[in-house]
Design a protein around this motif. Structure first.
Motif, PDB file in Angstrom:
ATOM      1  N   ALA A  36      48.251 -49.762  85.299  1.00 15.63           N
ATOM      2  CA  ALA A  36      47.442 -50.576  84.395  1.00 15.63           C
ATOM      3  C   ALA A  36      46.504 -49.706  83.575  1.00 15.63           C
ATOM      4  O   ALA A  36      46.198 -48.568  83.942  1.00 15.63           O
ATOM      5  N   LYS A  37      46.062 -50.251  82.470  1.00 12.98           N
ATOM      6  CA  LYS A  37      44.936 -49.649  81.772  1.00 12.98           C
ATOM      7  C   LYS A  37      43.741 -49.781  82.713  1.00 12.98           C
ATOM      8  O   LYS A  37      43.647 -50.748  83.468  1.00 12.98           O
ATOM      9  N   PRO A  38      42.808 -48.849  82.684  1.00 13.47           N
ATOM     10  CA  PRO A  38      41.666 -48.916  83.610  1.00 13.47           C
ATOM     11  C   PRO A  38      40.634 -49.953  83.172  1.00 13.47           C
ATOM     12  O   PRO A  38      39.445 -49.665  83.020  1.00 13.47           O
ATOM     13  N   VAL A  39      41.119 -51.160  82.950  1.00 17.36           N
ATOM     14  CA  VAL A  39      40.281 -52.273  82.493  1.00 17.36           C
ATOM     15  C   VAL A  39      40.519 -53.452  83.435  1.00 17.36           C
ATOM     16  O   VAL A  39      41.658 -53.906  83.592  1.00 17.36           O
ATOM     17  N   VAL A  40      39.464 -53.950  84.070  1.00 14.83           N
ATOM     18  CA  VAL A  40      39.566 -55.077  84.991  1.00 14.83           C
ATOM     19  C   VAL A  40      39.531 -56.374  84.183  1.00 14.83           C
ATOM     20  O   VAL A  40      38.534 -56.675  83.529  1.00 14.83           O
ATOM     21  N   LEU A  53      56.642 -49.108  76.855  1.00  9.78           N
ATOM     22  CA  LEU A  53      55.870 -49.455  75.667  1.00  9.78           C
ATOM     23  C   LEU A  53      54.635 -48.578  75.501  1.00  9.78           C
ATOM     24  O   LEU A  53      54.197 -48.314  74.377  1.00  9.78           O
ATOM     25  N   SER A  54      54.078 -48.111  76.606  1.00 10.82           N
ATOM     26  CA  SER A  54      52.872 -47.277  76.525  1.00 10.82           C
ATOM     27  C   SER A  54      53.144 -45.948  75.841  1.00 10.82           C
ATOM     28  O   SER A  54      52.209 -45.305  75.337  1.00 10.82           O
ATOM     29  N   ARG A  55      54.408 -45.538  75.800  1.00  7.32           N
ATOM     30  CA  ARG A  55      54.750 -44.259  75.179  1.00  7.32           C
ATOM     31  C   ARG A  55      54.937 -44.371  73.662  1.00  7.32           C
ATOM     32  O   ARG A  55      55.175 -43.371  72.989  1.00  7.32           O
ATOM     33  N   VAL A  99      47.113 -45.581  77.445  1.00  8.55           N
ATOM     34  CA  VAL A  99      46.997 -44.770  78.662  1.00  8.55           C
ATOM     35  C   VAL A  99      47.026 -45.691  79.877  1.00  8.55           C
ATOM     36  O   VAL A  99      46.153 -46.539  80.049  1.00  8.55           O
ATOM     37  N   LEU A 100      48.058 -45.536  80.697  1.00  4.61           N
ATOM     38  CA  LEU A 100      48.167 -46.298  81.942  1.00  4.61           C
ATOM     39  C   LEU A 100      47.761 -45.425  83.121  1.00  4.61           C
ATOM     40  O   LEU A 100      48.074 -44.231  83.152  1.00  4.61           O
ATOM     41  N   CYS A 101      47.103 -46.032  84.089  1.00  5.36           N
ATOM     42  CA  CYS A 101      46.721 -45.331  85.313  1.00  5.36           C
ATOM     43  C   CYS A 101      47.533 -45.859  86.484  1.00  5.36           C
ATOM     44  O   CYS A 101      47.996 -47.000  86.469  1.00  5.36           O
ATOM     45  N   GLU A 102      47.699 -45.033  87.487  1.00  6.03           N
ATOM     46  CA  GLU A 102      48.396 -45.479  88.684  1.00  6.03           C
ATOM     47  C   GLU A 102      47.510 -46.481  89.435  1.00  6.03           C
ATOM     48  O   GLU A 102      46.285 -46.470  89.295  1.00  6.03           O
ATOM     49  N   PRO A 103      48.120 -47.360  90.228  1.00  8.20           N
ATOM     50  CA  PRO A 103      47.343 -48.391  90.934  1.00  8.20           C
ATOM     51  C   PRO A 103      46.209 -47.798  91.759  1.00  8.20           C
ATOM     52  O   PRO A 103      46.366 -46.755  92.388  1.00  8.20           O
ATOM     53  N   ASP A 104      45.075 -48.475  91.740  1.00  8.29           N
ATOM     54  CA  ASP A 104      43.890 -47.988  92.449  1.00  8.29           C
ATOM     55  C   ASP A 104      43.242 -49.172  93.172  1.00  8.29           C
ATOM     56  O   ASP A 104      42.829 -50.142  92.523  1.00  8.29           O
ATOM     57  N   PRO A 105      43.140 -49.133  94.491  1.00 13.22           N
ATOM     58  CA  PRO A 105      42.529 -50.251  95.237  1.00 13.22           C
ATOM     59  C   PRO A 105      41.081 -50.496  94.868  1.00 13.22           C
ATOM     60  O   PRO A 105      40.545 -51.578  95.125  1.00 13.22           O
TER      61      PRO A 105
END
Length: 203
Positions: A75-79, A172-174, A32-38
């Protein structure tokens, strides 16, 4: 004298399990990829400040790496964070200071630069979209440090390579993957090309 480069190759399921402290979590599905988040950058700064305070007596450096460190990149929601210490194999020099902050050792790779990964899970009531932190620990002088930072900086400053990497990640995420490491390994060829251009520009 610089540490000798140790090639990073695709890991087998046995190698993935061996590197994990405890059983490796299986994905068995899509990424699961998320859209960019500041707010990812804010989460990094908050965690880095806490780490610096706890590691005050240890010579160290903390950097934001991975896809959440690059604006406009899904990105994955992982810092992902990089902690550089004098000796990453000396877990006693940093692990006791970070465990009270919620970090747990999850990966130990003595044959690949003595790489360690600590993980912190954020609570559900967090004020940002990041779900967790992966803290990579490597030693001062390790060549992987420079590669990670040059790759990040290349993506931050070169639209073409950022688009290429973004498109690769989305494609690749799909697909279905047994482990998240399999997804990471599948990006290796594209990553190597981007990194090669970054290193060439630095020469």
């Amino acid at each position: 004298m610089p540490e000798q480069e140790i090639p990073r190759i695709s890991m087998t399921p046995e190698e993935i399990e061996a590197a994990n402290v405890g059983s490796a979590t299986k994905l068995n599905g899509q990424v699961v990829l998320c859209e960019p988040d500041p707010r990812w950058a804010v989460a990094f700064e908050t965690e880095a400040a806490r780490m610096r305070e706890e590691l005050d007596s240890l010579d160290h450096r903390i950097e934001h790496v991975g896809s959440t460190s690059v604006p406009d990149l899904p990105a994955k929601p992982v810092v992902d964070m990089l902690l550089i210490v004098p000796d990453s194999s000396d877990e006693a020099s940093y692990l006791p200071a970070l465990e009270p902050l919620g970090y747990t050792l999850v990966i130990r790779e003595p044959e690949w630069y003595e790489h360690r990964v600590l993980r912190k899970q954020f609570p559900d009531d967090r004020d940002h979209t990041a779900e967790s932190v992966n803290l990579h620990v490597l030693s001062t002088g390790c060549p992987e440090n420079e590669r990670m930072l040059r790759f990040r900086d290349r993506l931050r400053t070169h639209d073409g390579d950022r688009t290429l990497y973004s498109d690769t990640k989305r494609a690749l995420s799909r697909q279905d993957w047994e482990y998240i490491q399999n997804y990471a390994d599948a990006k290796s060829e594209v990553v190597a090309g981007i990194l090669g251009r970054a290193m060439a520009d630095a020469d």
